[in-house]
Motif scaffolding. Structure first.
Motif, PDB file in Angstrom:
ATOM      1  N   UNK A 161       0.797  -1.226   0.000  1.00 48.33           N
ATOM      2  CA  UNK A 161       0.000   0.000   0.000  1.00 48.33           C
ATOM      3  C   UNK A 161       0.831   1.278   0.000  1.00 48.33           C
ATOM      4  N   UNK A 162       0.261   2.289  -0.622  1.00 46.64           N
ATOM      5  CA  UNK A 162       0.792   3.643  -0.585  1.00 46.64           C
ATOM      6  C   UNK A 162      -0.350   4.552  -0.170  1.00 46.64           C
ATOM      7  N   UNK A 163      -0.039   5.822   0.099  1.00 46.08           N
ATOM      8  CA  UNK A 163      -1.147   6.692   0.462  1.00 46.08           C
ATOM      9  C   UNK A 163      -0.743   8.004   1.094  1.00 46.08           C
ATOM     10  N   UNK A 164      -1.750   8.643   1.692  1.00 47.49           N
ATOM     11  CA  UNK A 164      -1.607   9.988   2.214  1.00 47.49           C
ATOM     12  C   UNK A 164      -2.265  10.092   3.587  1.00 47.49           C
ATOM     13  N   UNK A 165      -1.610  10.798   4.494  1.00 44.64           N
ATOM     14  CA  UNK A 165      -2.190  11.150   5.791  1.00 44.64           C
ATOM     15  C   UNK A 165      -2.267  12.673   5.856  1.00 44.64           C
ATOM     16  N   UNK A 166      -3.426  13.184   6.245  1.00 42.34           N
ATOM     17  CA  UNK A 166      -3.668  14.628   6.207  1.00 42.34           C
ATOM     18  C   UNK A 166      -4.006  15.121   7.608  1.00 42.34           C
ATOM     19  N   UNK A 185      -1.040  19.609   6.801  1.00 42.43           N
ATOM     20  CA  UNK A 185       0.233  18.905   6.851  1.00 42.43           C
ATOM     21  C   UNK A 185       0.007  17.548   6.186  1.00 42.43           C
ATOM     22  N   UNK A 186       0.632  17.356   5.045  1.00 43.76           N
ATOM     23  CA  UNK A 186       0.408  16.160   4.240  1.00 43.76           C
ATOM     24  C   UNK A 186       1.624  15.242   4.296  1.00 43.76           C
ATOM     25  N   UNK A 187       1.399  14.004   4.703  1.00 45.65           N
ATOM     26  CA  UNK A 187       2.441  12.979   4.664  1.00 45.65           C
ATOM     27  C   UNK A 187       2.134  12.024   3.522  1.00 45.65           C
ATOM     28  N   UNK A 188       3.121  11.834   2.650  1.00 49.54           N
ATOM     29  CA  UNK A 188       2.982  10.978   1.479  1.00 49.54           C
ATOM     30  C   UNK A 188       3.946   9.813   1.622  1.00 49.54           C
ATOM     31  N   UNK A 189       3.484   8.607   1.405  1.00 49.05           N
ATOM     32  CA  UNK A 189       4.346   7.425   1.509  1.00 49.05           C
ATOM     33  C   UNK A 189       4.027   6.455   0.386  1.00 49.05           C
ATOM     34  N   UNK A 190       5.072   5.946  -0.260  1.00 46.55           N
ATOM     35  CA  UNK A 190       4.919   4.977  -1.340  1.00 46.55           C
ATOM     36  C   UNK A 190       5.752   3.739  -1.041  1.00 46.55           C
ATOM     37  N   UNK A 191       5.210   2.576  -1.359  1.00 49.54           N
ATOM     38  CA  UNK A 191       5.940   1.321  -1.231  1.00 49.54           C
ATOM     39  C   UNK A 191       5.981   0.639  -2.596  1.00 49.54           C
ATOM     40  N   UNK A 192       7.155   0.172  -2.983  1.00 47.51           N
ATOM     41  CA  UNK A 192       7.301  -0.537  -4.245  1.00 47.51           C
ATOM     42  C   UNK A 192       8.218  -1.739  -4.048  1.00 47.51           C
TER      43      UNK A 192
END
Length: 209
Positions: A161-166, A185-192
């Motif tokens: 999963x990837x996504x955003x926390x606001x 305040x936006x946290x962005x995280x990606x998993x590959x």
């Protein structure tokens, strides 16, 4: 489907927080982006190999509600999600899991000219309240999703999963979540998956990518 989405959210949070129960190796950290890797072995809920997680946080002069509505809307997805490949994203299933219309689990399909993506779906969960919001998603293949929808065990569906926390945050540091004004305040995280072999070594080129 809800059980699969719940595991997806837990996996996303583990990738961002890097708790002792989910060991990650930090290969780069700084003021802009934090990059970590983890070896996935004998975990039916993740694809085998080396998983890379990249995360960053930044402030936006936009209200949390506006950011949340933009990210969860399938009609605006092709503006930011590389998985859409510029195609049209269609919501195939929608399960409400809260009073707010934004609290739901969705199954999305990408209608793209790229034939390699015709077997891919996107599982997404979005949730919002007065304190925070998140939009978390993961690509899933049609075969695995059909197994789940027909009563199969969702624990054996591999997810990254990837996504955003606001989080709400005004310019002066004063939050105004009720009115929806101020900034976010936006946290962005990606998993590959960077290598399907768990014992492989991550190259410098892979890190820079």
């Amino acid at each position: 489907m809800l059980k699969l989405a719940d595991r997806m959210v837990i996996s996303f949070c583990a990738g961002v927080s890097a708790s002792t129960a989910h060991t990650w190796t930090t290969i780069r950290t700084g003021a802009d982006v934090r990059v970590m890797t983890r070896k996935s072995v004998d975990d039916p809920g993740r694809p085998p190999g080396i998983v890379l997680s990249a995360a960053t946080s930044f402030w936006l002069p936009v209200s949390p509600k506006r950011v949340f509505d933009f990210l969860r809307d399938e009609n605006s997805r092709n503006e930011w999600d590389i998985l859409s490949n510029g195609g049209v994203v269609q919501e195939m299933a929608h399960i409400a899991n809260g009073r707010d219309t934004g609290n739901c689990v969705s199954l999305l399909r990408v209608n793209s000219a790229n034939s390699s993506q015709t077997n891919m779906l996107i599982l997404q969960e979005s949730c919002t309240d007065a304190t925070s919001s998140f939009v978390i998603y993961a690509p899933v293949d049609i075969v695995s999703m059909n197994v789940v929808l027909n009563g199969g065990d969702p624990d054996y569906v591999a997810l990254l999963p990837s996504g955003f926390a606001i989080l709400p945050g005004g310019t002066s540091g004063v939050t105004d979540a009720i009115s929806g004004s101020g900034g976010s305040l936006l946290t962005v995280a990606f998993q590959i998956l960077v290598d399907s072999v768990p014992t492989a070594k991550l190259s410098r080129i892979g890190c820079n990518s």
